[in-house]
Design a protein around this motif. Structure first.
Motif, PDB file in Angstrom:
ATOM      1  N   ARG A 468      -7.217  13.295   5.957  1.00 22.55           N
ATOM      2  CA  ARG A 468      -6.129  13.607   6.889  1.00 22.55           C
ATOM      3  C   ARG A 468      -4.854  12.872   6.483  1.00 22.55           C
ATOM      4  O   ARG A 468      -3.764  13.417   6.556  1.00 22.55           O
ATOM      5  CB  ARG A 468      -6.559  13.253   8.309  1.00 22.55           C
ATOM      6  N   ILE A 469      -4.991  11.628   6.060  1.00 21.43           N
ATOM      7  CA  ILE A 469      -3.825  10.868   5.598  1.00 21.43           C
ATOM      8  C   ILE A 469      -3.190  11.564   4.399  1.00 21.43           C
ATOM      9  O   ILE A 469      -1.960  11.715   4.319  1.00 21.43           O
ATOM     10  CB  ILE A 469      -4.235   9.424   5.244  1.00 21.43           C
ATOM     11  N   ARG A 470      -4.024  11.985   3.450  1.00 21.32           N
ATOM     12  CA  ARG A 470      -3.501  12.651   2.259  1.00 21.32           C
ATOM     13  C   ARG A 470      -2.733  13.919   2.634  1.00 21.32           C
ATOM     14  O   ARG A 470      -1.647  14.179   2.099  1.00 21.32           O
ATOM     15  CB  ARG A 470      -4.650  12.981   1.307  1.00 21.32           C
ATOM     16  N   LEU A 496      -2.219   0.438   5.288  1.00 24.80           N
ATOM     17  CA  LEU A 496      -1.772   1.723   4.748  1.00 24.80           C
ATOM     18  C   LEU A 496      -0.479   1.590   3.955  1.00 24.80           C
ATOM     19  O   LEU A 496      -0.248   2.330   2.987  1.00 24.80           O
ATOM     20  CB  LEU A 496      -1.587   2.732   5.882  1.00 24.80           C
ATOM     21  N   LEU A 497       0.364   0.629   4.329  1.00 23.90           N
ATOM     22  CA  LEU A 497       1.627   0.444   3.613  1.00 23.90           C
ATOM     23  C   LEU A 497       1.408   0.048   2.156  1.00 23.90           C
ATOM     24  O   LEU A 497       2.268   0.286   1.306  1.00 23.90           O
ATOM     25  CB  LEU A 497       2.481  -0.613   4.316  1.00 23.90           C
ATOM     26  N   ARG A 501      -1.391   5.620  -2.404  1.00 23.26           N
ATOM     27  CA  ARG A 501      -0.867   6.935  -2.008  1.00 23.26           C
ATOM     28  C   ARG A 501       0.410   6.799  -1.187  1.00 23.26           C
ATOM     29  O   ARG A 501       1.356   7.581  -1.363  1.00 23.26           O
ATOM     30  CB  ARG A 501      -1.934   7.698  -1.216  1.00 23.26           C
ATOM     31  N   PHE A 502       0.441   5.812  -0.314  1.00 31.34           N
ATOM     32  CA  PHE A 502       1.638   5.628   0.501  1.00 31.34           C
ATOM     33  C   PHE A 502       2.791   5.090  -0.345  1.00 31.34           C
ATOM     34  O   PHE A 502       3.951   5.457  -0.136  1.00 31.34           O
ATOM     35  CB  PHE A 502       1.347   4.676   1.665  1.00 31.34           C
ATOM     36  N   SER A 529      14.153  -1.483   5.934  1.00 33.52           N
ATOM     37  CA  SER A 529      13.527  -0.567   4.980  1.00 33.52           C
ATOM     38  C   SER A 529      12.265  -1.191   4.421  1.00 33.52           C
ATOM     39  O   SER A 529      12.178  -2.395   4.194  1.00 33.52           O
ATOM     40  CB  SER A 529      14.501  -0.252   3.834  1.00 33.52           C
ATOM     41  N   LEU A 530      11.253  -0.361   4.198  1.00 35.26           N
ATOM     42  CA  LEU A 530       9.992  -0.873   3.667  1.00 35.26           C
ATOM     43  C   LEU A 530      10.139  -1.358   2.242  1.00 35.26           C
ATOM     44  O   LEU A 530       9.390  -2.209   1.775  1.00 35.26           O
ATOM     45  CB  LEU A 530       8.925   0.228   3.737  1.00 35.26           C
TER      46      LEU A 530
END
Length: 532
Positions: A468-470, A496-497, A501-502, A529-530
Motif C-alpha cells: 500500500r505504501i508503494r 518511513l522517512l 523508497r521514500f 523541509s525534510l
C-alpha cells in the motif's frame, strides 16, 4: 581476647592519661583530616544559620498572610454592595451542568468576599483590582495571568472555531483531559478576586447541558459586574432529551438557556447514546434566532424534526445568517425542504458524517455561494458523494477524507479528482485510504496533506501495508499534477522517512519542484523541509 582490644573503662582511662608520644606520620594525617572536618562543620553551621534566617523571614510572611486572611474573613460579613451573585449566603454554588465525561454536575464556589467593594465591569475585565494591597506589586499583569489561565485550562480538542484546519476533529476526543480542564477552571475561580474575574468567562464559555438543568438556568441568569453569566457562553452542547416535547412546556428550560446565551458561536446537537424513541415529541417547539452562531454540529433525527423549531435543522439554519461551519449526520427519511430555497451566504466549510442519499439530495438543493471546504467522514452509500462533487466541485478549494476504514474498501480518490478538477488542496489519512491507480487527467492540485495516524488493520498485515505504501508513493509521484508544489506530512512518520523508497520519492518530487515538509503546529504554515 587479643592484646590490642580494650578490656573496659579502666584501660580507656589509662590510655587517655598516658603521656603522648611524638605524632607519627599517620597521626599527622589524621589531625589534618580532623581539621578539614572541623572547617566543614563550621561552614555547615554558617549555612544553617542562613537557612534559619530565611525560615524566620518566611514565617513572618506567613504571619502577614494569616493576618490578611483574618481580615478577609471579617470582610465576608459585609453586605455585597454590587448585588451580583446573591446576598443570602456566604458562598454560592454556580452549576455548570453535565460538564463531566459521565454527565456529572460540576460546581464551582464563588466566595462572596471576592465580590465586595468591586467596581462594575465585564467578566473579561483586565483592570487592576482596587482590593489588592500594595504588597501585591510583584504579581504578573492581568494580561499574562489570562494567558496562563487559558493554557492551564486547555484541553484538546480546543474550543471549536469556525475556521477550517486540516484533520481537526478527525482524531480521538480526550474526554479525561476535557474533564480535568473543567475541574481546574472551577478551582481557578476560587483563588482570588483577580483570577475569578479573569477565569469566570473561561469557566462558562463551554457548557454542556446535563443534569441539574434548573440550576444551570438560574446560574446563567445571574448577573456579575452588571452582565449575565450566560453572555460568557460561546459553545453550547444541547442534547435532544432536553428538547423533547412530551408536554407543551417540557422544553421551556432549554429555550430559557438559549435566551440566556445570546453570544454562542458554536451549537452542538449530538448523537443520542440511548434509543432515539426514548424521547417523545408530541407538541411543537418554538424557534430561536442564532445571530452570532458560526459553527453548528447537528445529528439529524426525523422524529425530532416533526416538532420544528430548535429541533429542526432547516429551521435552525434559517435563523443562523452568519453560519460558517456546518457538520451534519444522520439519516433523513423524507425531504424537509419547504417554502423558499435555503441559502447560507456565509457557509465556508461543510463536514459530512454518515448521511443517506436523501440527505445528500437535500443538501444539494441549498444555495452555498461561499462554500470552499468539504470534509467527508465516511464514504457515502450508492456513490452519493458523486452528487456532491457534481454540484459543488467547481467552487471547492479543499477536500478532506477523514480517518475511517471505510475509505480502505474502495477507491474514493479517483472519483473525487474526476468530479473536482479545480480543487487546490487534498487532505487524507495515508493508512486509512485505498491507494488509487495513476491519475492521468490534468488536475489543479497544489497541495496534498498526508496524516500518518496508524491503522491496526494495516499494521497487522505487513505485506499488504508495504504494498500500500508503494502504491501511494507511485500515485503521488507519477500522477498528472503539474501544479503540485507542497506535500505536507502530519503525525509521526517514524522510520518511513528513512525508507529507501521514500527517499527516492522525495528526490523525484523535488526534481518536479514539489517540496515535502513537516507541518508546524496544526496549520499549513509549514517551513521545515525534510531535506534540510
Amino acid at each position: 581476647m587479643s592484646a590490642h582490644t580494650a578490656t573496659g573503662p579502666v584501660n580507656r582511662l589509662a590510655n587517655f592519661l598516658r603521656p603522648r608520644k611524638q605524632a607519627t606520620a599517620t597521626e599527622n594525617k589524621n589531625v589534618a583530616q580532623l581539621t578539614r572536618a572541623e572547617k566543614s562543620i563550621q561552614v555547615l553551621s554558617v549555612e544553617n544559620e542562613v537557612l534559619k534566617n530565611a525560615n524566620e523571614a518566611l514565617k513572618k510572611k506567613c504571619g502577614d498572610l494569616q493576618d490578611r486572611l483574618q481580615q478577609v474573613e471579617k470582610r465576608r460579613e459585609v453586605e455585597d454592595k454590587d448585588g451580583d451573585l446573591g446576598v443570602d449566603s456566604d458562598e454560592q454554588e454556580v452549576d455548570v451542568a453535565g460538564t463531566g465525561a459521565q454527565g456529572v454536575d460540576k460546581r464551582c464556589t464563588v466566595s462572596k468576599e471576592a465580590q465586595a467593594k468591586s467596581e462594575p465591569s465585564s467578566p473579561l475585565s483586565l483592570n487592576h483590582q482596587p482590593g489588592m494591597s500594595t504588597h501585591d506589586h510583584q504579581l504578573l499583569p492581568p494580561e499574562l495571568w489570562l494567558n496562563i489561565i487559558r493554557w492551564a485550562t486547555y484541553a484538546p480538542p480546543r474550543l471549536d472555531v469556525p475556521n477550517f484546519e486540516p484533520f481537526l476533529g478527525s482524531l480521538d476526543h480526550d474526554n479525561k483531559g476535557e474533564a480535568d480542564a473543567k475541574a481546574l477552571k472551577c478551582a481557578v475561580v476560587q483563588v482570588c478576586k483577580l483570577w475569578r474575574d479573569l477565569a469566570l468567562s473561561i469557566l462558562y464559555e463551554d457548557v454542556k447541558v446535563g443534569r441539574g438543568v434548573q440550576s444551570l438556568v438560574e446560574a446563567l441568569g445571574k448577573t456579575y459586574r452588571g452582565e449575565q453569566l450566560g453572555r460568557c457562553v460561546r459553545r453550547l452542547e444541547l442534547p435532544y432529551p432536553h428538547t423533547g416535547t412530551i408536554t407543551n412546556t417540557s422544553s421551556d428550560l432549554a429555550l430559557q438557556i438559549l435566551q440566556h446565551c445570546p453570544e454562542i458561536e458554536t451549537l452542538v446537537r449530538p448523537f443520542m447514546q440511548g434509543p432515539p424513541d426514548a424521547v417523545r415529541y408530541e407538541f411543537p417547539i418554538r424557534s430561536h434566532s442564532f445571530l452570532n452562531l458560526k459553527r453548528l454540529e447537528w445529528w439529524h433525527y426525523n422524529d425530532a424534526t416533526r416538532s420544528g423549531g430548535i429541533n429542526s435543522l432547516i429551521n435552525v439554519l434559517r435563523h443562523s445568517p452568519n453560519l460558517q461551519y456546518l457538520i451534519v449526520g444522520g439519516e433523513m427519511w423524507t425531504s424537509a425542504q419547504t417554502g423558499n430555497v435555503l441559502e447560507l451566504p456565509a457557509l465556508k466549510t461543510l463536514r459530512l458524517r454518515r448521511i443517506n442519499p436523501i440527505f445528500v439530495h437535500q443538501i444539494c438543493q441549498w444555495r452555498l455561494p461561499s462554500l470552499v471546504h468539504i470534509v467527508v467522514d465516511f464514504p457515502l452509500e450508492q456513490n452519493a458523494l458523486d452528487t456532491i462533487w457534481q454540484v459543488f466541485g467547481a467552487r471547492l478549494c479543499t477536500v478532506e477524507f477523514a480517518r475511517h476504514v471505510g475509505f480502505l474498501l474502495s477507491d474514493q480518490i479517483t472519483r473525487f479528482l474526476r468530479g473536482c478538477p479545480q480543487v487546490k488542496t487534498f487532505n487524507y489519512f495515508f493508512n486509512f485510504t485505498s491507494p488509487p491507480p495513476i491519475f492521468e487527467q490534468q488536475c489543479a492540485l497544489q497541495c496534498i496533506s498526508l496524516h500518518a495516524f496508524p491503522c491496526g488493520m494495516v499494521t497487522d498485515m505487513i505485506t499488504e501495508a508495504q504494498e500500500r505504501i508503494r502504491l501511494h508513493l507511485a500515485f503521488l509521484s507519477r500522477s498528472s499534477f503539474p501544479a503540485l508544489r507542497h506535500i505536507i506530512l502530519y503525525g509521526d512518520w517514524g522510520e518511513l522517512l528513512h525508507d529507501p523508497r521514500f527517499v527516492a520519492f522525495e528526490q523525484t518530487m523535488l526534481s518536479k519542484g514539489c517540496s515535502i515538509e513537516h507541518a508546524t503546529g496544526g496549520t499549513h504554515s509549514c517551513n521545515q523541509s525534510l531535506s534540510a
